[in-house]
Design an enzyme around this catalytic site. Structure first.
Site, mmCIF file in Angstrom:
data_model
loop_
_atom_site.group_PDB
_atom_site.id
_atom_site.type_symbol
_atom_site.label_atom_id
_atom_site.label_comp_id
_atom_site.label_asym_id
_atom_site.label_seq_id
_atom_site.Cartn_x
_atom_site.Cartn_y
_atom_site.Cartn_z
ATOM 1 N N ASN A 561 0.765 -1.251 0.000
ATOM 2 C CA ASN A 561 0.000 0.000 0.000
ATOM 3 C C ASN A 561 0.792 1.296 0.000
ATOM 4 O OD1 ASN A 561 -2.647 -1.309 0.245
ATOM 5 N ND2 ASN A 561 -1.880 -1.930 2.249
ATOM 6 N N TYR A 562 2.057 1.236 0.370
ATOM 7 C CA TYR A 562 2.776 2.498 0.533
ATOM 8 C C TYR A 562 4.027 2.653 -0.331
ATOM 9 C CZ TYR A 562 -0.186 3.535 4.486
ATOM 10 O OH TYR A 562 -1.272 3.825 5.261
#
Length: 604
Positions: A561-562
């Site tokens: 996600n990052y």
DNA sequence: GGTGTGACTTGTACCAACTGCC
DNA sequence: GGCAGTTGGTACAAGTCACACC
């Protein structure tokens, strides 16, 4: 303040426009630049454009959700006793009882809140007769049900290969039938085509609703979203949908309201889909834009620390925390959920101020429960002015008062959006995570490393991000044991090396005393053995380090996600690390776009 | 400006499937 | 082949943030 934001905005606007102009074209061309052969039909999807930003698709067809199987009543030989008396429960009451019985192994079923919520909801579903009789949970004996499910679970584990194969085929058939949709002519995988079965709500942390009944979802609760000209999914026999709509400004295929919080839930596409991939790419592009203007924003929030306006000071300190510590925004929450906080919802009791601590000045000690009730504990030295402000913010306040009482996530994000279109608190997390990965990889990788060493470096870089974002996990239950086994292996390998070295020495001596082809070959053989064993030892030791450092850190969340996947792809290409060593199949599917468009020179 | 709602992303736990070792 | 340990996928909870409405 506003004037300054305008200046920054203008500066960013120019950069953003410059990026935007080049973005789609260069994005697509870069996508193909890696491999012409890779230009398949599915790749071509990326070239298609939509008529507007809000329109997500032109045509959408699917089969609708797959419903959880109906309740299968317990066999008669599984009794339920109330106060020592055998009771035959009605099917609905029995079904809910089984939810509880299945959970008896878990510690949370012993919690009062869980028990009260369960018992209240259970009694509501009982027949009048049952309700009159069953008045105290502690008098209910679920042990036979529990035992039955444990046995069932064992049976499942002990199924023959053939039986397992039958189940697998059934599962594939379901996936084939319900697991895909057709979006704008392309077959796309659906993320969660199975509706959530009924059960007891657990929640995370000390959730006030733990134990409540999650009711069975019926077709009459489900809204279907598909295109008007598509084949509308059929509701199960004897039922009808709540509604069928044709809204192409949203990406979901079906939705329903869950009964615990009354909030909508959705059936959406898999992360490997075009729609999700584009959104992901956009997210990282926004984070890259922040890189261009982050210095100006940092200057601004530092100026705000001395603003006359309390609101500006608080906002300045809050953005500083979000930037420096990767804190989440911290929306307000209702009373009906676990008591967790983020930056804007921090309370006075969540921080302690130390003028001097462990040889450092102006230290803020954070201790609070964040998302999923994961504890955030950190001691951070901050600038003197931040420290002063914090003292000011907590003055005359009680522990349970808001630290930042003049700001909300809404006005904080509004201010950020004025700095840079699309900038919100969470963009800082993406930006800082990806920047950290890139910096760490540059620092930790050298050309002379083996592939295994490079992978350890990658995991360490990934770990630095996970620590920054506070991605924790419970230590695996088997951790101590598996570490012990690994250490034993290392010890054994060391002994083997000692032995092999001894044999090599002897072989060398024998060759020196009576040289021959045979003795020479033996020396070479022993040398190779020592070398091979040393390599194996090194690999095991790297594994040990990696595992130890990873004990309570979850790497998956940041990876998924990052971390801009293009950083990873570029690093793999530059350092000749096969991408399969870093991304598994699912991750490669999710990041197909990045794998195709990135060359080794990509910089976040 | 506050509040509620809806849509979407982010997050951890759990369990089944896979893998490697004996 | 059987077993234990590990990994990956799934489930679903819990966040963020935009937008509508008052």
């Amino acid at each position: 303040m506003k004037r300054c934001f305008c200046v920054i905005s203008r500066f960013i606007y120019i950069s953003a426009e410059r990026n935007k102009g080049a973005s789609l074209v260069s994005n697509v061309s870069r996508y193909y630049s890696g491999s012409a052969a890779a230009k398949t039909r599915s790749d071509l999807r990326w070239e298609e454009s939509k008529s507007s930003d809000s329109q997500k698709w032109s045509r959408l067809e699917h089969k609708g959700p797959y419903f959880a199987p109906e309740y299968d009543p317990l066999p008669d030989n599984v009794p339920f006793y109330y106060d020592g008396r055998l009771l035959k429960l009605s099917p609905a009451t029995e079904e809910i009882a089984t939810f509880y019985a299945k959970m008896l192994d878990h510690e949370y079923t012993s919690k009062e809140v869980f028990q009260n919520n369960f018992f209240t909801d259970w009694r509501e579903e009982m027949t009048d007769e049952e309700r009159k009789l069953i008045k105290t949970l502690s008098k209910c004996d679920f042990s036979h049900m529990h035992k039955y499910f444990v046995e069932k679970s064992e049976e499942r584990k002990n199924m023959t290969k053939e039986e397992k194969q039958v189940l697998k085929e059934e599962s594939s058939r379901l996936m084939e039938e319900y697991g895909f949709c057709v979006l704008d002519g392309h077959r796309e995988k659906i993320g969660n085509f199975k509706l959530e079965p009924p059960g007891l709500f657990r929640g995370r942390g000390e959730h006030p609703k733990m134990g409540k009944l999650k009711k069975r979802i019926q077709p009459e609760h489900v809204t279907i979203n598909c295109s008007q000209d598509s084949k509308i999914p059929e509701a199960p026999a004897g039922h009808r949908w709540k509604r069928v709509q044709h809204d192409n400004t949203v990406t979901w295929l079906a939705s329903w309201l869950e009964n615990i919080h009354g909030r909508p839930k959705y059936i959406m596409l898999n992360p490997s889909s075009k729609l999700k991939g584009e959104k992901d790419w956009q997210k990282y592009e926004t984070a890259r834009q922040l890189k261009v203007c982050v210095n100006a924003i940092r200057k601004q929030y530092k100026r705000d620390w001395t603003s006359r306006e309390m609101k500006s000071r608080q906002r300045g300190v809050a953005i500083y925390f979000i930037d420096k510590l990767a804190l989440r925004a911290g929306n307000e929450k209702d009373e009906e959920s676990a008591d967790t906080v983020g930056c804007c919802s921090l309370r006075v009791e969540h921080i302690s101020l130390h003028r001097r601590l462990d040889g450092l000045e102006h230290v803020v000690e954070f201790d609070f429960l964040g998302k999923d009730s994961i504890r955030y504990y950190n001691k951070v030295p901050v600038e003197k002015q931040v420290f002063k402000n914090l003292k000011l913010f907590i003055k005359h306040k009680d522990p349970e008062d808001d630290l930042f009482d003049r700001i909300t996530t809404i006005n904080l994000n509004k201010a950020l959006n004025e700095c840079m279109p699309g900038l919100t608190a969470k963009v800082f997390r993406t930006f800082n995570a990806s920047t950290t990965l890139q910096d760490q990889l540059n620092k930790l990788t050298t050309e002379d490393m083996t592939v295994e060493e490079k992978i350890l470096s990658y995991n360490r870089a990934n770990r630095a991000v996970a620590i920054l974002c506070n991605h924790q996990r419970a230590a695996p239950k088997t951790f101590e044991k598996s570490m012990q086994i690994l250490q034993e292996k290392i010890q054994k390998k060391k002994e083997q090396i000692e032995e092999a070295k001894k044999e090599l020495k002897e072989a060398k001596k024998a060759h020196k005393d009576a040289p021959s082809d045979k003795s020479k070959k033996l020396v070479e053989k022993k040398e190779k053995l020592v070398q091979r064993l040393c390599e194996q030892l090194k690999k095991l030791q790297l594994q040990e380090t990696d595992r130890e450092e990873n004990k309570v850190i979850a790497l998956g969340t940041s990876k998924l996600n990052y971390l801009d996947p293009r950083i990873t792809v570029a690093w793999c290409k530059k350092h000749n690390v096969p991408i399969e060593k870093i991304y598994n199949k699912t991750q490669r599917d999710k990041f197909t776009w990045a794998i195709h468009m990135t060359d080794e020179n990509f910089q976040f």
